[in-house]
Design a protein around this motif. Structure first.
Motif, PDB file in Angstrom:
ATOM      1  N   ASP A  90       0.826  -1.210   0.000  1.00 51.93           N
ATOM      2  CA  ASP A  90       0.000   0.000   0.000  1.00 51.93           C
ATOM      3  C   ASP A  90       0.862   1.263   0.000  1.00 51.93           C
ATOM      4  O   ASP A  90       0.490   2.284  -0.606  1.00 51.93           O
ATOM      5  N   ALA A  94       0.661   4.053  -2.894  1.00 53.53           N
ATOM      6  CA  ALA A  94       0.385   5.455  -2.562  1.00 53.53           C
ATOM      7  C   ALA A  94       1.490   6.365  -3.093  1.00 53.53           C
ATOM      8  O   ALA A  94       1.201   7.477  -3.566  1.00 53.53           O
ATOM      9  N   GLU A  97       0.586   6.802  -6.680  1.00 50.45           N
ATOM     10  CA  GLU A  97      -0.615   7.603  -6.926  1.00 50.45           C
ATOM     11  C   GLU A  97      -0.448   9.061  -6.499  1.00 50.45           C
ATOM     12  O   GLU A  97      -1.076   9.952  -7.070  1.00 50.45           O
ATOM     13  N   CYS A  98       0.361   9.309  -5.488  1.00 45.40           N
ATOM     14  CA  CYS A  98       0.529  10.675  -4.964  1.00 45.40           C
ATOM     15  C   CYS A  98       1.745  11.383  -5.561  1.00 45.40           C
ATOM     16  O   CYS A  98       2.139  12.443  -5.095  1.00 45.40           O
ATOM     17  N   LYS A 148       2.092  13.400   1.314  1.00 49.73           N
ATOM     18  CA  LYS A 148       0.716  13.081   0.916  1.00 49.73           C
ATOM     19  C   LYS A 148       0.510  11.567   0.860  1.00 49.73           C
ATOM     20  O   LYS A 148      -0.535  11.044   1.281  1.00 49.73           O
ATOM     21  N   ALA A 149       1.500  10.859   0.367  1.00 52.17           N
ATOM     22  CA  ALA A 149       1.397   9.398   0.271  1.00 52.17           C
ATOM     23  C   ALA A 149       1.290   8.769   1.661  1.00 52.17           C
ATOM     24  O   ALA A 149       0.495   7.846   1.872  1.00 52.17           O
ATOM     25  N   ARG A 151       0.121  10.184   4.357  1.00 49.38           N
ATOM     26  CA  ARG A 151      -1.223  10.492   4.870  1.00 49.38           C
ATOM     27  C   ARG A 151      -2.260   9.576   4.240  1.00 49.38           C
ATOM     28  O   ARG A 151      -3.198   9.110   4.901  1.00 49.38           O
ATOM     29  N   ALA A 152      -2.127   9.331   2.947  1.00 54.48           N
ATOM     30  CA  ALA A 152      -3.100   8.491   2.237  1.00 54.48           C
ATOM     31  C   ALA A 152      -3.090   7.061   2.789  1.00 54.48           C
ATOM     32  O   ALA A 152      -4.154   6.458   2.978  1.00 54.48           O
ATOM     33  N   SER A 156      -6.163   5.318   4.704  1.00 49.74           N
ATOM     34  CA  SER A 156      -6.719   4.090   4.139  1.00 49.74           C
ATOM     35  C   SER A 156      -6.715   2.942   5.152  1.00 49.74           C
ATOM     36  O   SER A 156      -7.693   2.189   5.260  1.00 49.74           O
ATOM     37  N   SER A 162      -9.168   8.053   1.243  1.00 53.96           N
ATOM     38  CA  SER A 162      -7.910   8.802   1.151  1.00 53.96           C
ATOM     39  C   SER A 162      -8.012   9.920   0.130  1.00 53.96           C
ATOM     40  O   SER A 162      -8.922   9.977  -0.652  1.00 53.96           O
TER      41      SER A 162
END
Ligand code: FES
Ligand code: FES
Length: 162
Positions: A90, A94, A97-98, A148-149, A151-152, A156, A162
């Motif tokens: 994960d 992230a 994605e971030c 940010k990743a 935090r996401a 999650s 997220s």
């Protein structure tokens, strides 16, 4: 005379044995003897964090320790974080994605450090994230996407969108 010594350890869930020179670093042994080149070498003196691995659950800089010091330890490298080949943890997902990476050189170290950080503190605020990752340097991203990743992933894992 061959001065190599045997080192038995667990790496990414599997028992491994290496024969290394006593002064060989864990980072070099992982990369050269076990072909785990996801562990990157930047500064080679403990500053950049690119070589970070988990040693018995703790994030350590593998350029700062000898391979023989890992005798009997459980080591997890970036290759061992996902559930299986071709999958992403994960944290890795992230970071993707971030936009937590650009050139990607620092990324394995960040992914390992984030993994350890979230084990210690499942819901860190931004200050705790930056403090927890202060041993990892990134010359590309400006760190915003990395924070940010984290935090996401924290959100999650706690069931929040997220
Ligand atoms: S290569 Fe180990 S801290 Fe930079
Ligand atoms: S993404 Fe290039 S050094 Fe971090």
């Amino acid at each position: 005379m061959d001065e190599r010594v045997a080192v038995a350890l667990n790496v990414n869930g599997a028992a491994r044995q290496m024969f290394v020179e006593p002064r060989k670093t864990l980072a070099d042994a992982l990369r050269e003897d076990l072909a785990l080149t996801g562990t990157h070498l930047g500064c080679e003196h403990g500053v950049c964090g690119a070589c970070t691995v988990l040693l018995d659950g703790e994030a350590v800089r593998s350029c700062l320790m000898f391979a023989v010091q890992a005798e009997g330890a459980e080591v997890v490298t970036v290759e061992g974080l996902a559930a299986g080949p071709g999958q992403l943890s994960d944290v890795q997902q992230a970071m993707h994605e971030c936009h937590g990476l650009q050139c990607g050189f620092c990324t394995p170290g960040f992914v390992v450090s984030i993994t350890a950080l979230l084990e210690r503190d499942p819901d860190p605020d931004d200050a705790a994230i930056r403090d927890g990752l202060s041993g990892n340097l990134c010359r590309c991203t400006g760190y915003q996407g990395i924070v940010k990743a984290v935090r996401a992933v924290a959100a999650s894992r706690q069931g929040a969108p997220s």
